[in-house]
Design a protein around this motif. Structure first.
Motif, short mmCIF file in Angstrom:
data_model
loop_
_atom_site.label_atom_id
_atom_site.label_comp_id
_atom_site.label_asym_id
_atom_site.label_seq_id
_atom_site.Cartn_x
_atom_site.Cartn_y
_atom_site.Cartn_z
N SER A 71 0.83 -1.20 0.00
CA SER A 71 0.00 0.00 0.00
C SER A 71 0.87 1.26 0.00
CB SER A 71 -0.93 -0.02 1.22
OG SER A 71 -1.82 1.08 1.19
N ILE A 72 1.89 1.28 0.84
CA ILE A 72 2.80 2.42 0.89
C ILE A 72 3.55 2.56 -0.43
CG2 ILE A 72 4.88 3.34 1.99
CD1 ILE A 72 2.56 3.68 3.82
N TYR A 75 1.16 3.99 -3.01
CA TYR A 75 0.97 5.43 -2.81
C TYR A 75 2.14 6.21 -3.40
CZ TYR A 75 3.55 8.57 0.38
OH TYR A 75 4.44 9.47 0.91
N SER A 76 3.36 5.72 -3.17
CA SER A 76 4.54 6.44 -3.66
C SER A 76 4.55 6.50 -5.19
CB SER A 76 5.82 5.79 -3.14
OG SER A 76 6.12 4.59 -3.82
N HIS A 79 1.81 9.11 -6.50
CA HIS A 79 2.30 10.48 -6.38
C HIS A 79 3.49 10.75 -7.31
CE1 HIS A 79 0.39 11.70 -2.25
NE2 HIS A 79 -0.50 11.35 -3.16
N GLY A 110 -3.31 8.48 -3.23
CA GLY A 110 -2.03 8.31 -2.57
C GLY A 110 -2.11 8.56 -1.08
N ASP A 111 -2.82 9.64 -0.68
CA ASP A 111 -2.98 9.94 0.74
C ASP A 111 -3.66 8.79 1.47
OD1 ASP A 111 -1.88 12.42 0.27
OD2 ASP A 111 -3.78 13.51 0.29
N GLN A 114 -1.40 5.72 1.84
CA GLN A 114 -0.40 5.92 2.89
C GLN A 114 -1.01 5.68 4.27
OE1 GLN A 114 0.82 9.94 3.88
NE2 GLN A 114 2.96 9.31 3.92
N GLY A 117 -1.59 1.98 4.98
CA GLY A 117 -0.41 1.23 5.36
C GLY A 117 -0.20 1.21 6.86
N SER A 143 9.51 5.42 5.23
CA SER A 143 8.71 6.03 4.17
C SER A 143 8.77 7.55 4.17
CB SER A 143 7.25 5.58 4.27
OG SER A 143 6.69 5.93 5.51
#
Length: 288
Positions: A71-72, A75-76, A79, A110-111, A114, A117, A143
């Motif tokens: 998930s993290i 998100y990265s 973005h 993305g938010d 994050q 996660g 992260s």
């Protein structure tokens, strides 16, 4: 065995996301979350599950941290693909989230990923409170501005710098941008089992750099249809990469040396670490 386990773990992770999102409302931000977490190599999630197996941790306990790192990571990427950063139109051969929806939705996707996660690593079924706290703290450091975000910030700064980055500078950048989440994923099994993280940290630090060198090589030698995203962008932008600094052959040799170093770090685990060794070899032989 490694490739079979990578595929099986990928399916387990996908099923986990499917079950998780089944309870969410069918809104564009949730559709984008599903979209962004679908597919990919699942290498980071695999590292969580495999190192958990190595430490005798129940796979049920390890699944949420595996979903968390995916998930993290997702998100990265969402973005990173946006116009204010890399401005990429393709990811995994499909339109990026801001292209398929819009920039506002991509930002929120993305938010939300994050936040998800951190929600996942702190769920009660992950383990005792001290284990969950350790996972959350280490994930925040990996992260944030001591890890991935720091690497991304250094990457953005390098684009407008008067001189290209040196080899030590590009190494430090990539240890944050790419390496920090890979290190967290590899250490997660030891954290879950409350064991020694150092051998896995040494393994993952070498693995993360080898992974990035392989990416730089693919940007030069890869086919966009196979890679699933635009290639040749680094050279066109005049960015310093491991290939531009070491040459193609030199970069490939450095990646092979790092894989050897990663495998050597696993000697304390004996034959039980064979899958992790194969994972290291995989990262420099992949085509996407």
């Amino acid at each position: 065995m490694f490739r079979d386990d990578l595929i099986a773990d990928g399916a387990t992770i996908q099923a986990g996301f499917d079950a998780l999102f089944a309870g969410y409302p069918d809104l564009p931000v949730v559709q984008g979350m599903r979209y962004a977490t679908h597919g990919g190599k699942r290498l980071r999630g695999f590292l969580v599950l495999e190192t958990a197996r190595l430490h005798g941790v129940d796979p049920v306990r390890a699944l949420m941290p595996a979903l968390a790192i995916e998930s993290i990571h997702a998100y990265s990427l969402v973005h990173d693909d946006m116009p204010c950063m890399d401005n990429d139109a393709l990811r995994r051969g499909l339109p990026t989230v801001h292209v398929k929806w819009d920039e506002g939705t991509a930002l929120l996707v993305g938010d939300a990923l994050q936040a998800l996660g951190f929600e996942l690593v702190t769920r009660p079924d992950v383990g005792p409170a001290e284990v969950r706290a350790d996972l959350a703290l280490s994930l925040a450091r990996a992260s944030g501005a001591q890890g991935m975000v720091l690497g991304q910030a250094l990457d953005i700064a390098a684009e407008s710098a008067d001189t290209p980055l040196t080899l030590p500078e590009i190494t430090a950048l990539q240890q944050g941008k790419t390496g920090a989440l890979i290190v967290w994923a590899a250490e997660a099994g030891a954290r879950l089992g409350q064991g020694d993280t150092q051998p896995l940290r040494s393994y993952a630090e070498a693995l993360g750099l080898a992974f990035q060198i392989a990416d730089d090589v693919l940007d030069v030698t890869g086919d966009a249809a196979m890679v699933g995203k635009a290639v040749g962008k680094d050279a066109a932008a005049g960015k310093a990469t491991f290939v531009s600094l070491l040459g193609l052959d030199g970069a490939q040799r450095r990646a092979a040396e790092l894989v050897d170093r990663a495998c050597d770090a696993l000697s304390v685990y004996g034959d039980g670490a064979e899958n992790l060794k194969q994972a290291a070899r995989f990262v420099i032989s992949r085509q996407n």
